[in-house]
Structure formats: C-alpha cells, structure tokens
Enzyme design. Structure first.
Site, PDB file in Angstrom:
ATOM      1  N   GLU A 247      -2.719   5.718  22.985  1.00 16.82           N
ATOM      2  CA  GLU A 247      -1.822   4.819  22.240  1.00 16.82           C
ATOM      3  C   GLU A 247      -2.093   5.080  20.774  1.00 16.82           C
ATOM      4  O   GLU A 247      -3.139   4.678  20.257  1.00 16.82           O
ATOM      5  CB  GLU A 247      -2.134   3.357  22.587  1.00 16.82           C
ATOM      6  CG  GLU A 247      -1.826   2.969  24.017  1.00 16.82           C
ATOM      7  CD  GLU A 247      -0.338   2.836  24.293  1.00 16.82           C
ATOM      8  OE1 GLU A 247       0.485   3.051  23.382  1.00 16.82           O
ATOM      9  OE2 GLU A 247       0.008   2.523  25.441  1.00 16.82           O
TER      10      GLU A 247
ATOM     11  N   ASN B  39      -7.593  -2.908  14.200  1.00 18.41           N
ATOM     12  CA  ASN B  39      -6.550  -3.859  13.785  1.00 18.41           C
ATOM     13  C   ASN B  39      -6.443  -5.069  14.714  1.00 18.41           C
ATOM     14  O   ASN B  39      -6.238  -6.197  14.248  1.00 18.41           O
ATOM     15  CB  ASN B  39      -5.205  -3.156  13.592  1.00 18.41           C
ATOM     16  CG  ASN B  39      -4.714  -2.453  14.818  1.00 18.41           C
ATOM     17  OD1 ASN B  39      -5.498  -2.151  15.729  1.00 18.41           O
ATOM     18  ND2 ASN B  39      -3.427  -2.172  14.874  1.00 18.41           N
TER      19      ASN B  39
HETATM   20  P1  NAD Z   1      -9.162   5.928  14.479  1.00 15.50           P
HETATM   21  O1  NAD Z   1      -8.478   6.973  15.268  1.00 15.50           O
HETATM   22  O2  NAD Z   1      -9.832   6.318  13.214  1.00 15.50           O
HETATM   23  O3  NAD Z   1     -10.309   5.234  15.342  1.00 15.50           O
HETATM   24  C1  NAD Z   1     -10.033   4.608  16.577  1.00 15.50           C
HETATM   25  C2  NAD Z   1     -11.291   4.609  17.417  1.00 15.50           C
HETATM   26  O4  NAD Z   1     -11.643   5.958  17.753  1.00 15.50           O
HETATM   27  C3  NAD Z   1     -12.522   4.017  16.742  1.00 15.50           C
HETATM   28  O5  NAD Z   1     -13.246   3.283  17.694  1.00 15.50           O
HETATM   29  C4  NAD Z   1     -13.294   5.246  16.316  1.00 15.50           C
HETATM   30  O6  NAD Z   1     -14.672   5.040  16.159  1.00 15.50           O
HETATM   31  C5  NAD Z   1     -13.006   6.187  17.458  1.00 15.50           C
HETATM   32  N1  NAD Z   1     -13.159   7.625  17.151  1.00 15.50           N
HETATM   33  C6  NAD Z   1     -13.122   8.230  15.943  1.00 15.50           C
HETATM   34  N2  NAD Z   1     -13.285   9.578  16.079  1.00 15.50           N
HETATM   35  C7  NAD Z   1     -13.394   9.813  17.404  1.00 15.50           C
HETATM   36  C8  NAD Z   1     -13.525  11.000  18.190  1.00 15.50           C
HETATM   37  N3  NAD Z   1     -13.593  12.213  17.627  1.00 15.50           N
HETATM   38  N4  NAD Z   1     -13.569  10.884  19.518  1.00 15.50           N
HETATM   39  C9  NAD Z   1     -13.463   9.659  20.122  1.00 15.50           C
HETATM   40  N5  NAD Z   1     -13.353   8.507  19.437  1.00 15.50           N
HETATM   41  C10 NAD Z   1     -13.308   8.576  18.093  1.00 15.50           C
HETATM   42  O7  NAD Z   1      -8.090   4.780  14.245  1.00 15.50           O
HETATM   43  P2  NAD Z   1      -8.252   3.434  13.414  1.00 15.50           P
HETATM   44  O8  NAD Z   1      -8.194   3.779  11.965  1.00 15.50           O
HETATM   45  O9  NAD Z   1      -9.400   2.645  13.938  1.00 15.50           O
HETATM   46  O10 NAD Z   1      -6.925   2.644  13.838  1.00 15.50           O
HETATM   47  C11 NAD Z   1      -5.716   2.758  13.181  1.00 15.50           C
HETATM   48  C12 NAD Z   1      -4.776   3.647  13.962  1.00 15.50           C
HETATM   49  O11 NAD Z   1      -4.625   3.164  15.287  1.00 15.50           O
HETATM   50  C13 NAD Z   1      -3.367   3.658  13.374  1.00 15.50           C
HETATM   51  O12 NAD Z   1      -2.856   4.963  13.379  1.00 15.50           O
HETATM   52  C14 NAD Z   1      -2.578   2.780  14.358  1.00 15.50           C
HETATM   53  O13 NAD Z   1      -1.204   3.033  14.365  1.00 15.50           O
HETATM   54  C15 NAD Z   1      -3.245   3.116  15.646  1.00 15.50           C
HETATM   55  N6  NAD Z   1      -2.983   2.077  16.650  1.00 15.50           N
HETATM   56  C16 NAD Z   1      -2.191   2.361  17.726  1.00 15.50           C
HETATM   57  C17 NAD Z   1      -1.897   1.370  18.664  1.00 15.50           C
HETATM   58  C18 NAD Z   1      -1.008   1.639  19.857  1.00 15.50           C
HETATM   59  O14 NAD Z   1      -1.080   0.877  20.809  1.00 15.50           O
HETATM   60  N7  NAD Z   1      -0.192   2.675  19.856  1.00 15.50           N
HETATM   61  C19 NAD Z   1      -2.422   0.093  18.486  1.00 15.50           C
HETATM   62  C20 NAD Z   1      -3.224  -0.164  17.385  1.00 15.50           C
HETATM   63  C21 NAD Z   1      -3.508   0.840  16.473  1.00 15.50           C
END
Ligand code: NAD
Length: 471
Positions: A240, A144
C-alpha cells in the site's frame, strides 16, 4: 511518559539499546523506544512461527479473540490517544478516533465470513475451494496512521489464521508498542509480536526466511525495495504505497460547497494521508472562485499542538517530511506559483507549516507531479475536461481520485475514467472496512480490507475428494 517495551512471545523483551522519539509539536525527544537486535528479530519470528501451529486450527477461537481485542481497544482510548498525539502530532480527538477505528476493524473481521466454496458435488467428486493461512506475516507500517494501518493488517491476518511480527515507523513506534502490551491479556502469546527499530530493521524483516507474507504500507520508494527483497524467496506481498490523488471539479459545481469538502479531503491529518487530495483541477470559469474559497478555508483553520482542544491541524510529523514540504512549496513559488494563503513554515518550535493554497501553476511543477504529503495544495486551471482527465491520469500514481459536480451521474462517468483504486464522486477519503483499498500502478500491489483484503492473507487450496471407491 511511561516506558515503552517490545512484545515478543507474549512478554517484554528487554533491549540493550533505544532510540529517541520526538514530539513534532516541540521538536524535542520525549520518550525512548527499544531498538530491536538481530537476535531479538529472530526470536520474534520464532515466537510467531511457534504460535501459528495452534492458532490456525480454531477459527471460532480467533473470532473470539478479535472481539475481545476490540473491547480492549475501546477501553484503552484514554491510554493510547495521548501517546499517539505526542508522537504523531494529530489532535487528541482524531487520535481517539484512530483507536476506535482500530476497534471497528477488529469487530468487522471478527464476524466476516470466510468462504468455503463447493465447486463440484456429484457422484464423481466433492471439490471445495478453501483458504489456508500463509503462516507468519511481516507487517511494516508508516507514521501517518500508526494504529489504524496496523489494524488493517492485524485483524485480517489473524482471522485468516496467521501470526504476525509488526514493526511501526521509527517516528511513531510508541502507540503500537503500547497497544501490543495492552493486548497481551487477550491475544495468545506469540500471535502478535511488536518490535521497534529503524528502517534497517524493516529490511531485515523482509529478507528474513520465516515470514511467508509481507504486508507493507509506506512510500513507493521503499515499496519497491520491499518487492525486490521478497522476490528471491517468493514471499507474498501486499504493498500500500503513496498517492497523488487528483480532484476534478466540473463546470456545474458550486465553488463554496466543493471548496469546503475538497479542503477537508486535502488537509485531513494535515495532508499526511496516502489518499488525500493532492492536486485540484478546476475549469477556468470557476478557477478564481474555487481558489478564493479554498484559501478562505485554509485561513480559518486553527493550527496548533494536538493537545490543545481547539486545534484542527497539528504539525507535520517529522523533520525530513517538514523539509520536503518546505522544499516543494519553495520550488513552486520559484517557478511562478502564487501562495494565495500560507506558503511558509510557521515561526514557532516544532514542525509547523502554514496551510497553503497554491495557484497559477500546472503539471510539470514538482508539487503537482510528486506526492507532497503535507498541508500545501496546488490548484490547476483547465479548459477541456478530457485534457484534465488525461493530466490526472498522466502519473505513475493511482491510489484514488474524485470528481465534483451538481450532477452525480455525470461525475460518475468522469470518475470511471480515472486510473485509480478508489474513484469518489462528491466526496473523498470515504473509507470503510468493507471496501477494498489499494492502488493502480506504483500506488501498490493488492488490496486491504473487505473479503478481498482477507483473501490476501491466505492461499487457496483445492480439497478434492474422489467418490470413486478406494482400491
Ligand atoms: P517509508 O516508506 O519511509 O516507511 C514506511 C515503513 O517502512 C517504516 O516503518 C520504515 O521504517 C520502513 N522501511 C524503511 N525502509 C525499509 C526497507 N528498506 N525495507 C523494509 N522496511 C523499510 O514511508 P513513510 O514516510 O513512513 O510513510 C509515508 C508514505 O506512506 C507516503 O508515501 C504515503 O502515501 C504512504 N502511505 C500509503 C498508504 C496506503 O494505504 N496506500 C497509507 C499510508 C501511507
């Protein structure tokens, strides 16, 4: 688009494989990203470990590098913003703001004090509490805000004396790969390594023996996997994660005014913000007025390709997320909700969804209970304020929340009841590098930003010098 490469040890590492990156405004693959192999991941961690030996010694050199990084970022807006818009979908001016935010974070950490506290200084001993770097950090980011969130990690990690291996989301790897390439001129080799690949590469990073810390931003589901993967090696983690932020409107609020601000807090980045407003609680007496005013905002907003100058909201970033938003809205409509405006995907290529205001629904509907992360906002009526606060808190999430009223003090009293990391009054999404940002409950562990976020990139060490003569 230009070729995108990984940066490991200050250099390009050619990869045997690559994967396509789609422009969400068209749904078409427009560029290829390198696919990092297992051996290249090892090489990246090795390069980071090697660079850490010198990097940790000279704090003033690290501050100088962070200052130069900020300059490179500011000079590179025209290179980075179009790449970010193409892969993420956000309007070009917001992509430019994201690059500038990355620069602001570097500048902030370049001058943030690293405290060295003396806790005893007498005839018996000099006792100081100092910070020591952890070593190598594995950093993983979502799609995002690829650049902003990368620099929430890079800037404090570097100031604290760590080096990094960073993996962006496979949906948005390009701007992060490009920034690492641009920074090679000012960052010593091996200090910031950027690799790209799918989710499985993230899993390999978190179980890798070299990093001592995992700094992760993403979903709750993945965050739990990261925590489990870090546990056998007792790696430090900052997580996060997702949010389901409530906004509670009090009975003295002016509907048109709060609707404008709530719309902005809910639909920023097309609703794809971890701490966006994701459900709104409104007193019964104001309900229709607030719903109508929100719908008016939604109808007026211009949705389009981020490269078009008058676009305010772009597409949803990727197909799985687009399908999820469609599913949650359809589920709400099936269960008696009313789409006051919007309610369906737009008939055009790409992942466009109409800005949607949902009324006549309550807790217990999936779009209220789960994180929708898209341009659809449920508005829920309440009779009793205490009950509304209880419902706002009755969730595993706890990232942030806001309370809206003509009387800020009264609102602050209600905001203090919210179980979340940031509680806003008459605003939402007001963030800064000085504020610790993190979540209660399943929304995360630890914080980023400010001196508190910096502390999470170091270990405390007690340096105790006895003043007794050595025998
Ligand atoms: P996601 O968890 O699908 O992926 C995030 C990252 O993790 C990607 O780089 C992905 O390739 C990696 N990943 C996936 N599986 C993994 C594993 N098993 N081990 C290690 N890494 C892995 O999330 P997304 O769909 O990319 O992002 C959206 C989510 O992120 C939403 O829930 C949003 O609320 C959250 N978010 C949180 C914050 C915060 O600061 N709290 C900020 C932005 C987004």
């Amino acid at each position: 688009m230009a070729e995108f490469v990984m940066t490991v040890g200050g250099d390009t590492v050619p990869t045997a494989a690559s994967f396509g990156v789609r422009n969400p405004a068209t749904g078409e693959v427009f560029a290829q990203a390198p696919e990092c192999s297992r051996e290249q991941l090892d090489a990246a961690f090795e390069a980071a470990a090697k660079a850490a030996r010198d990097w940790k010694h000279d704090e003033s050199a690290r501050r100088a590098v962070l200052t130069e990084m900020a300059e490179v970022l500011k000079r590179s807006v025209d290179v980075l913003a179009p790449v970010l818009t193409a892969e993420q979908g956000k309007p070009l001016n917001e992509a430019a703001t994201e690059v500038i935010a990355a620069a602001v974070w570097c500048s902030y950490f370049a001058t943030l004090d690293v405290p060295r506290q003396i806790i005893q200084d007498d005839e018996r001993a000099l006792v100081e509490v100092v910070r020591r770097p952890l070593g190598v950090v594995a950093a993983i980011t979502p799609w995002n805000f690829p650049l902003t969130l990368a620099f929430w990690k890079i800037a404090p990690a570097l100031l604290a004396g760590n080096t990094l291996v960073l993996k962006p989301s496979p949906f948005t790897p390009l701007s992060t790969l490009k920034v690492a390439e641009l920074l090679r001129d000012v960052v010593p080799a091996g200090v910031v390594n950027v690799i790209s690949g799918g989710d499985e590469l993230g899993a390999l990073m978190t179980s890798h023996p070299v990093p001592r810390k995992i700094s992760f931003t993403g979903s709750v589901e993945t965050g739990k996997k990261v925590a489990a993967s870090a546990a056998p090696d007792l790696k430090r983690v900052t997580l996060e994660l997702g949010g389901n932020d409530p906004a509670i409107v009090l009975d003295d609020a002016a509907p048109a005014t709060v609707a404008k601000a709530i719309f902005a807090g809910a639909f920023a980045n097309n609703g794809q913000v971890c701490s966006a407003i994701k459900r709104v609680y409104v007193p019964e007496a104001l309900y229709d007025d607030v719903v109508d005013a929100l719908a008016e905002e939604a109808r007026a907003v211009r949705v389009g390709d981020g490269t078009e100058p008058d676009t305010k909201l772009g597409p949803i970033n990727n197909e799985p997320q687009y399908e999820r938003v469609k599913e949650l809205v359809a589920d709400a409509l099936t269960h008696g909700a009313r789409a006051v405006t919007g309610g369906k995907a737009m008939e055009r290529p790409g992942y466009f969804f109409e800005p949607t205001i949902l009324a006549g629904l309550s807790d217990g509907t999936r779009i209220v209970d789960e994180e929708q992360f898209g341009p659809a906002l449920p508005v829920i009526a309440y009779r009793d304020l205490g009950d509304a606060v209880e419902r706002a808190n009755a969730t595993h999430f706890g990232l942030s929340g806001s309370v809206w009223s003509a009387d800020p003090e009264r609102a602050a009293t209600v905001a203090a009841e919210l179980e979340c990391g940031t509680a806003w009054v008459n605003t939402h999404l007001a963030l800064s590098p000085m504020q610790p940002f993190g979540g209660f409950k399943w929304s995360g562990i630890g914080v980023e930003n400010g001196p508190w976020g910096l502390a999470e990139f170091s270990e405390f060490q007690v340096l105790h010098q006895s003043r007794a003569p050595a025998r």
